[in-house]
Design a protein around this motif. Structure first.
Motif, PDB file in Angstrom:
ATOM      1  N   MET A  92      44.433  23.944  44.105  1.00 43.62           N
ATOM      2  CA  MET A  92      44.971  23.444  42.740  1.00 43.62           C
ATOM      3  C   MET A  92      45.340  24.236  41.652  1.00 43.62           C
ATOM      4  SD  MET A  92      42.654  21.160  39.838  1.00 43.62           S
ATOM      5  CE  MET A  92      42.237  22.878  39.094  1.00 43.62           C
ATOM      6  N   SER A  93      46.725  24.008  41.084  1.00 40.51           N
ATOM      7  CA  SER A  93      47.019  25.066  40.269  1.00 40.51           C
ATOM      8  C   SER A  93      46.100  25.390  38.961  1.00 40.51           C
ATOM      9  CB  SER A  93      48.471  24.219  39.756  1.00 40.51           C
ATOM     10  OG  SER A  93      48.721  25.161  38.453  1.00 40.51           O
ATOM     11  N   GLN A  94      46.266  26.815  38.887  1.00 39.68           N
ATOM     12  CA  GLN A  94      45.382  27.073  37.474  1.00 39.68           C
ATOM     13  C   GLN A  94      46.064  26.579  36.272  1.00 39.68           C
ATOM     14  OE1 GLN A  94      42.444  28.700  37.856  1.00 39.68           O
ATOM     15  NE2 GLN A  94      42.735  28.137  39.743  1.00 39.68           N
ATOM     16  N   SER A  95      47.176  26.496  36.332  1.00 41.27           N
ATOM     17  CA  SER A  95      47.976  26.006  35.136  1.00 41.27           C
ATOM     18  C   SER A  95      48.124  24.367  35.003  1.00 41.27           C
ATOM     19  CB  SER A  95      49.436  26.870  35.292  1.00 41.27           C
ATOM     20  OG  SER A  95      49.882  26.123  36.251  1.00 41.27           O
ATOM     21  N   ALA A  96      47.334  23.608  35.608  1.00 41.77           N
ATOM     22  CA  ALA A  96      47.206  22.262  35.499  1.00 41.77           C
ATOM     23  C   ALA A  96      46.730  22.048  34.217  1.00 41.77           C
ATOM     24  CB  ALA A  96      46.561  21.805  36.667  1.00 41.77           C
ATOM     25  N   THR A  97      47.546  21.009  33.540  1.00 43.05           N
ATOM     26  CA  THR A  97      47.061  20.576  32.146  1.00 43.05           C
ATOM     27  C   THR A  97      46.792  19.215  32.199  1.00 43.05           C
ATOM     28  OG1 THR A  97      49.192  20.385  31.621  1.00 43.05           O
ATOM     29  CG2 THR A  97      48.363  22.385  30.857  1.00 43.05           C
ATOM     30  N   ALA A 155      36.187  16.688  56.551  1.00 44.04           N
ATOM     31  CA  ALA A 155      36.415  17.164  55.391  1.00 44.04           C
ATOM     32  C   ALA A 155      37.795  17.636  54.956  1.00 44.04           C
ATOM     33  CB  ALA A 155      35.350  17.978  55.256  1.00 44.04           C
ATOM     34  N   PRO A 156      38.357  18.491  55.930  1.00 43.62           N
ATOM     35  CA  PRO A 156      39.632  19.034  55.490  1.00 43.62           C
ATOM     36  C   PRO A 156      40.705  17.981  55.183  1.00 43.62           C
ATOM     37  CG  PRO A 156      38.715  20.028  57.319  1.00 43.62           C
ATOM     38  CD  PRO A 156      37.997  18.949  57.076  1.00 43.62           C
ATOM     39  N   HIS A 157      40.679  16.742  55.660  1.00 49.81           N
ATOM     40  CA  HIS A 157      41.727  15.718  55.361  1.00 49.81           C
ATOM     41  C   HIS A 157      41.407  15.080  54.472  1.00 49.81           C
ATOM     42  CE1 HIS A 157      43.056  15.992  59.742  1.00 49.81           C
ATOM     43  NE2 HIS A 157      41.586  16.172  60.014  1.00 49.81           N
ATOM     44  N   ILE A 158      40.289  15.083  53.583  1.00 53.15           N
ATOM     45  CA  ILE A 158      40.015  14.268  52.456  1.00 53.15           C
ATOM     46  C   ILE A 158      40.360  14.811  50.939  1.00 53.15           C
ATOM     47  CG2 ILE A 158      38.254  12.622  51.278  1.00 53.15           C
ATOM     48  CD1 ILE A 158      36.790  12.662  53.949  1.00 53.15           C
ATOM     49  N   ARG A 159      40.958  14.209  50.130  1.00 49.13           N
ATOM     50  CA  ARG A 159      41.049  14.981  48.936  1.00 49.13           C
ATOM     51  C   ARG A 159      40.458  13.946  47.747  1.00 49.13           C
ATOM     52  NH1 ARG A 159      46.775  17.528  49.496  1.00 49.13           N
ATOM     53  NH2 ARG A 159      46.529  17.871  51.593  1.00 49.13           N
ATOM     54  N   TYR A 160      39.513  14.326  47.132  1.00 51.23           N
ATOM     55  CA  TYR A 160      38.721  13.683  46.227  1.00 51.23           C
ATOM     56  C   TYR A 160      39.332  13.832  44.766  1.00 51.23           C
ATOM     57  CZ  TYR A 160      35.176  13.346  49.889  1.00 51.23           C
ATOM     58  OH  TYR A 160      34.485  13.208  50.965  1.00 51.23           O
ATOM     59  N   ARG A 161      38.863  12.862  44.055  1.00 55.69           N
ATOM     60  CA  ARG A 161      39.403  12.790  42.437  1.00 55.69           C
ATOM     61  C   ARG A 161      40.974  12.692  42.666  1.00 55.69           C
ATOM     62  NH1 ARG A 161      35.116  16.732  41.724  1.00 55.69           N
ATOM     63  NH2 ARG A 161      33.582  15.706  40.314  1.00 55.69           N
ATOM     64  N   HIS A 162      41.391  12.059  43.727  1.00 58.34           N
ATOM     65  CA  HIS A 162      42.695  11.620  43.680  1.00 58.34           C
ATOM     66  C   HIS A 162      43.049  10.107  43.381  1.00 58.34           C
ATOM     67  CE1 HIS A 162      43.465  15.719  44.986  1.00 58.34           C
ATOM     68  NE2 HIS A 162      44.724  15.609  45.217  1.00 58.34           N
ATOM     69  N   ARG A 163      43.513   9.872  42.279  1.00 50.97           N
ATOM     70  CA  ARG A 163      43.665   8.428  42.017  1.00 50.97           C
ATOM     71  C   ARG A 163      45.155   8.057  42.077  1.00 50.97           C
ATOM     72  NH1 ARG A 163      41.379   3.939  41.454  1.00 50.97           N
ATOM     73  NH2 ARG A 163      39.401   5.239  41.754  1.00 50.97           N
ATOM     74  N   ILE A 164      45.158   7.019  43.038  1.00 50.99           N
ATOM     75  CA  ILE A 164      46.806   6.469  43.368  1.00 50.99           C
ATOM     76  C   ILE A 164      47.131   5.551  42.356  1.00 50.99           C
ATOM     77  CG2 ILE A 164      48.119   5.646  44.908  1.00 50.99           C
ATOM     78  CD1 ILE A 164      46.268   6.569  47.240  1.00 50.99           C
ATOM     79  N   LEU A 165      48.380   5.612  41.642  1.00 55.66           N
ATOM     80  CA  LEU A 165      48.827   5.035  40.809  1.00 55.66           C
ATOM     81  C   LEU A 165      50.075   4.198  41.350  1.00 55.66           C
ATOM     82  CD1 LEU A 165      49.215   7.782  38.050  1.00 55.66           C
ATOM     83  CD2 LEU A 165      47.355   6.284  38.288  1.00 55.66           C
ATOM     84  N   THR A 166      50.854   4.631  42.189  1.00 53.66           N
ATOM     85  CA  THR A 166      51.818   3.942  42.613  1.00 53.66           C
ATOM     86  C   THR A 166      52.200   4.123  44.187  1.00 53.66           C
ATOM     87  OG1 THR A 166      53.529   5.626  41.940  1.00 53.66           O
ATOM     88  CG2 THR A 166      53.193   3.941  40.280  1.00 53.66           C
ATOM     89  N   ASP A 187      52.246   8.283  44.565  1.00 61.88           N
ATOM     90  CA  ASP A 187      51.808   9.250  43.130  1.00 61.88           C
ATOM     91  C   ASP A 187      50.608   8.852  42.928  1.00 61.88           C
ATOM     92  OD1 ASP A 187      54.380  10.274  43.079  1.00 61.88           O
ATOM     93  OD2 ASP A 187      55.207   9.158  41.501  1.00 61.88           O
ATOM     94  N   ALA A 188      49.947  10.262  42.437  1.00 65.82           N
ATOM     95  CA  ALA A 188      48.282  10.325  42.437  1.00 65.82           C
ATOM     96  C   ALA A 188      48.176  11.152  41.315  1.00 65.82           C
ATOM     97  CB  ALA A 188      47.695  10.562  43.734  1.00 65.82           C
ATOM     98  N   VAL A 189      46.957  10.888  40.587  1.00 56.89           N
ATOM     99  CA  VAL A 189      46.773  11.899  39.433  1.00 56.89           C
ATOM    100  C   VAL A 189      45.305  12.208  39.528  1.00 56.89           C
ATOM    101  CG1 VAL A 189      45.928   9.853  38.139  1.00 56.89           C
ATOM    102  CG2 VAL A 189      46.482  12.153  36.988  1.00 56.89           C
ATOM    103  N   ARG A 190      45.143  13.641  39.549  1.00 55.06           N
ATOM    104  CA  ARG A 190      43.662  13.927  39.607  1.00 55.06           C
ATOM    105  C   ARG A 190      42.757  13.613  38.378  1.00 55.06           C
ATOM    106  NH1 ARG A 190      41.526  19.086  42.717  1.00 55.06           N
ATOM    107  NH2 ARG A 190      39.617  18.367  41.527  1.00 55.06           N
ATOM    108  N   SER A 191      41.598  13.075  38.737  1.00 59.10           N
ATOM    109  CA  SER A 191      40.939  12.369  37.741  1.00 59.10           C
ATOM    110  C   SER A 191      40.366  13.378  36.873  1.00 59.10           C
ATOM    111  CB  SER A 191      39.908  11.305  38.183  1.00 59.10           C
ATOM    112  OG  SER A 191      39.026  11.980  39.028  1.00 59.10           O
ATOM    113  N   ASP A 192      39.965  14.624  37.057  1.00 54.97           N
ATOM    114  CA  ASP A 192      39.405  15.848  36.394  1.00 54.97           C
ATOM    115  C   ASP A 192      40.315  16.566  35.635  1.00 54.97           C
ATOM    116  OD1 ASP A 192      40.422  16.418  38.834  1.00 54.97           O
ATOM    117  OD2 ASP A 192      38.813  17.957  39.090  1.00 54.97           O
TER     118      ASP A 192
END
Ligand SMILES: Cc1cc2nc3c(=O)[nH]c(=O)nc-3n(C[C@H](O)[C@H](O)[C@H](O)COP(=O)(O)OP(=O)(O)OC[C@H]3O[C@@H](n4cnc5c(N)ncnc54)[C@H](O)[C@@H]3O)c2cc1C
Length: 500
Positions: free
Chosen positions: A1-6, A107-118, A131-136
């Motif tokens: 995950m990018s450190q600069s994610a806002t 486990a390497p195949h699963i991305r948690y906290r990824h809510r799909i929007l569209t 398109d997904a957004v990380r919930s955290d």
């Protein structure tokens, strides 16, 4: 995950591509991942899960006593033996699923906290863009996939269904829905009303009754319950004989499914006999003068709604001991102190639990478009309760009402893998269900016949669901015992599926 994610970062910067994208890491999504790795090892795939971990239903629900009402020999996967008591707690089910993930390196195949929007389909590219957004962090992600495998479950996880009763805002105690059970809820020594008569009530009431001053179950109409010990005699005997667990799993599954078929058949063919059997089964656990006619004798025939299993008769023992009681009546209004019933009686409570069910959520609250047009799901007709007319390269998992969900999830996984191989053989990039010329005059009906199965959450939301035809190809038959033979043999070239 990018450190600069806002937070609320507007647009994804990269796009990752996978052959298959699985939505959800519940029992269906984790099972799907397992089958893909075994049956289609050449396919790349990712599982996107909105929550912080796997489990779906068994992670979300945190109310006291949360447990399955199916036995885990059939609710468990066909490929991993279940070795515990048949009825399992949410924690036990998650432990089992965790083992499936670990043992198969999922486990390497699963991305948690990824809510799909569209999810947008492009026929020009034969691709889904997701398109997904990380919930955290709010970070946005974009994926493309050839095939979308919807394992999102069937109800809205964020909020349960609570009817809008008059005066709810006047009640000075707490109103709680089991689906969003507050961690800080202290029910010790409190008077609690649980509204509802389904499996959740049957689970929750025995779990809290010992700590509460009293629990009153308030139901509008009764449900069928059946009871038995939370063990499996055949499994225990086979274990004593030191039969391998893989064999025990298969043999016990077959025995349970054989017995369940007989019960289901009797429910349709001899409903009065079945009704008497069910009611007589719980009678010994209730006081001799108990009003079974009012509280435990439903008006509908058995299996038109889910039969709720009560392990070790714990609900009835709670009633017999006086810790819990049943009221069959209707709510007139909430009051400051509790609930006023249509009969004129008033119930007082510190806490009211609304075990009143789900809100159906058809596609994981994802906005779908097909070539730029919004997908109106209720305009589609289902192909075998899995795919939908006019919706390319997409399949969803909807299990059974009268048998364990996972039985169908496993079979659908086989179907997906078979279909993907078939597409490769044909060199096809797209598969879309379409009614054939012979289906032109077929009546188009609601998703399920209310005469067959009619719980409230389905009846409230039928208008949101896809439709069905009157032929087996164009409906979810809800019949495991037929489908177990029909689905693996389904002809992929019978014209219902159009390949391009
Ligand atoms: C309390 C309770 C008890 C039950 N007991 C039984 C039982 O005993 N036997 C039985 O057969 N059935 C039972 N059911 C039905 C049960 O839901 C299914 O059996 C099964 O667990 C469903 O698994 P699933 O993986 O298909 O869906 P879910 O368990 O609902 O999991 C779906 C997952 O998809 C994720 N998701 C959804 N939308 C998105 C999105 N937009 N983006 C990213 N992720 C998303 C969710 O976060 C969730 O983790 C029960 C249901 C409940 C609520």
């Amino acid at each position: 995950m990018s450190q600069s994610a806002t937070l609320n970062e507007p647009a994804p910067r990269t796009t990752e591509h996978f052959d298959v994208l699985i939505v959800g890491a519940g029992i269906s999504g984790v099972g799907g991942a397992y089958h893909l790795t075994k049956q289609c090892p050449e396919k790349s795939f990712v599982v996107l899960e909105g929550l912080e971990s796997f489990g779906g239903t068994w992670l979300m629900h945190k109310y006291p006593g949360i447990r399955s009402d199916s036995d885990l020999y059939t609710f468990g996967y066909r490929f991993k033996p279940w070795t515990g008591a048949p009825i399992a707690t949410a924690a036990e089910i998650r432990k089992y699923m965790g083992e499936v993930i670990d043992e198969n390196d999922l486990a390497p195949h699963i991305r948690y906290r990824h809510r799909i929007l569209t999810a947008s389909w492009s026929s020009a590219d034969n691709l889904w863009t997701i398109d997904a957004v990380r919930s955290d962090t709010g970070e946005r992600f974009r994926f493309t996939a050839n095939f979308l495998w919807m394992c999102q479950g069937y109800y809205r996880h964020s909020q349960g269904y609570t009817p809008d009763w008059p005066g709810m805002d006047r009640f000075t105690g707490r109103i709680v829905h089991p689906q969003t059970w507050p961690e800080d809820l202290d029910y010790t020594g409190k008077n609690v009303i649980v509204i509802g008569s389904g499996a959740t009530t049957a689970t929750l009431v025995p779990a809290i009754a010992g700590d509460c001053a009293h629990v009153t179950v308030l139901q509008r109409s009764p449900t069928y319950f059946w009871t038995g010990r939370n063990d499996n005699e055949l499994a225990d005997t086979l274990r004593e004989l030191e039969i391998p667990e893989e064999w025990i799993h298969e043999i016990v599954r077959r025995k349970i499914l054989h017995d369940q078929e007989a019960i289901t058949r009797l429910s349709f063919e001899e409903p009065e006999f079945m009704k008497a059997e069910l009611i007589n089964g719980i009678r010994p656990y209730l006081p001799p003068d108990y009003d079974i006619e009012t509280h435990f004798t439903p008006k509908y025939r058995p299996w038109r709604q889910r039969l709720a299993f009560v392990p070790d008769a714990d609900l009835f023992k709670g009633i017999a001991s006086g810790q819990a009681s049943m009221i069959t009546d209707e709510i007139e209004a909430f009051t400051e102190k509790g609930i006023l019933l249509k009969s004129g009686k008033e119930l007082e409570a510190d806490i009211i639990v609304t075990a009143t069910g789900f809100n159906l959520c058809v596609l994981g609250d994802i906005t779908f478009t097909i070539d730029g047009q919004p997908l109106v799901f209720s305009d589609t007709v289902t192909y075998r309760g899995m795919m939908f007319t006019g919706v390319p390269n997409m399949l969803w998992v909807f299990g059974y009402f009268r048998a364990s969900w996972t039985l169908r999830a496993d079979m659908i996984s086989d179907f997906v893998c078979r279909l993907l191989h078939h597409m490769d053989e044909l060199g096809a990039k797209r598969v879309t269900p379409a009614l054939r010329p012979v289906d032109a005059d077929m009546p188009i009906l609601p998703w399920i016949d209310p005469e067959n199965f009619n719980p409230g959450y389905l009846m409230r939301s039928m208008h949101l669901l896809p439709r069905r035809g009157d032929k087996p190809e164009w409906q979810h038959t809800q019949d495991y015992w037929t489908e177990k033979d029909v689905l693996p043999a389904a002809d992929l070239d019978d014209g219902c599926l159009v390949y391009e």
